[in-house]
Design a protein around this motif. Structure first.
Motif, PDB file in Angstrom:
ATOM      1  N   GLU A  72       0.831  -1.205   0.000  1.00  0.00           N
ATOM      2  CA  GLU A  72       0.000   0.000   0.000  1.00  0.00           C
ATOM      3  C   GLU A  72       0.867   1.257   0.000  1.00  0.00           C
ATOM      4  O   GLU A  72       0.558   2.234  -0.680  1.00  0.00           O
ATOM      5  N   TYR A  73       1.956   1.231   0.749  1.00  0.00           N
ATOM      6  CA  TYR A  73       2.867   2.377   0.783  1.00  0.00           C
ATOM      7  C   TYR A  73       3.438   2.637  -0.611  1.00  0.00           C
ATOM      8  O   TYR A  73       3.436   3.774  -1.094  1.00  0.00           O
ATOM      9  N   ILE A  74       3.890   1.590  -1.287  1.00  0.00           N
ATOM     10  CA  ILE A  74       4.455   1.725  -2.628  1.00  0.00           C
ATOM     11  C   ILE A  74       3.383   2.220  -3.599  1.00  0.00           C
ATOM     12  O   ILE A  74       3.628   3.100  -4.429  1.00  0.00           O
ATOM     13  N   ARG A  75       2.163   1.675  -3.499  1.00  0.00           N
ATOM     14  CA  ARG A  75       1.076   2.114  -4.373  1.00  0.00           C
ATOM     15  C   ARG A  75       0.807   3.604  -4.204  1.00  0.00           C
ATOM     16  O   ARG A  75       0.680   4.347  -5.172  1.00  0.00           O
ATOM     17  N   ARG A  76       0.759   4.056  -2.966  1.00  0.00           N
ATOM     18  CA  ARG A  76       0.495   5.475  -2.699  1.00  0.00           C
ATOM     19  C   ARG A  76       1.623   6.370  -3.223  1.00  0.00           C
ATOM     20  O   ARG A  76       1.375   7.452  -3.739  1.00  0.00           O
ATOM     21  N   GLN A 122       1.178   9.243  -6.037  1.00  0.00           N
ATOM     22  CA  GLN A 122       1.628  10.620  -5.800  1.00  0.00           C
ATOM     23  C   GLN A 122       2.604  11.067  -6.883  1.00  0.00           C
ATOM     24  O   GLN A 122       2.543  12.211  -7.351  1.00  0.00           O
ATOM     25  N   GLU A 123       3.505  10.180  -7.305  1.00  0.00           N
ATOM     26  CA  GLU A 123       4.431  10.520  -8.384  1.00  0.00           C
ATOM     27  C   GLU A 123       3.668  10.813  -9.669  1.00  0.00           C
ATOM     28  O   GLU A 123       4.018  11.729 -10.414  1.00  0.00           O
ATOM     29  N   PHE A 124       2.622  10.037  -9.930  1.00  0.00           N
ATOM     30  CA  PHE A 124       1.788  10.271 -11.119  1.00  0.00           C
ATOM     31  C   PHE A 124       1.101  11.625 -11.032  1.00  0.00           C
ATOM     32  O   PHE A 124       1.109  12.404 -11.987  1.00  0.00           O
ATOM     33  N   ILE A 125       0.523  11.921  -9.873  1.00  0.00           N
ATOM     34  CA  ILE A 125      -0.149  13.205  -9.673  1.00  0.00           C
ATOM     35  C   ILE A 125       0.843  14.348  -9.823  1.00  0.00           C
ATOM     36  O   ILE A 125       0.546  15.365 -10.463  1.00  0.00           O
TER      37      ILE A 125
END
Length: 80
Positions: A34-38, A42-45
């Motif tokens: 979940e940490y990696i997904r978030r 965030q990098e995408f945003i």
């Protein structure tokens, strides 16, 4: 992979509760995923506004118009 870590037991209990997993290992793995997904979200945003996207919608509309004209000219249904 087995690893020895020094983790705060109260924090680990909270992670187990928060993830709903039955084992500590599964809870830690779930929390890490979940940490990696978030981070990736965030990098995408953060990349918004930095990516240039070419807009070919006008060209597509023109190609479709020409296709329909051609099909109409030969008497075939143009799927309108």
């Amino acid at each position: 992979m087995r690893t020895t870590l020094d983790i705060d037991s109260a924090l680990l209990d909270k992670v187990v509760d928060a993830t709903g997993e039955k084992t500590k290992s599964k809870a830690v793995n779930s929390a890490l995923k979940e940490y990696i997904r978030r981070k990736q979200v965030q990098e995408f945003i953060d990349s918004w506004g930095k990516i240039v996207v070419d807009d070919y919608s006008k060209e597509v509309e023109e190609a479709n118009r020409k296709r329909h004209e051609f099909l109409d000219s030969i008497g075939r249904d143009s799927d309108r």
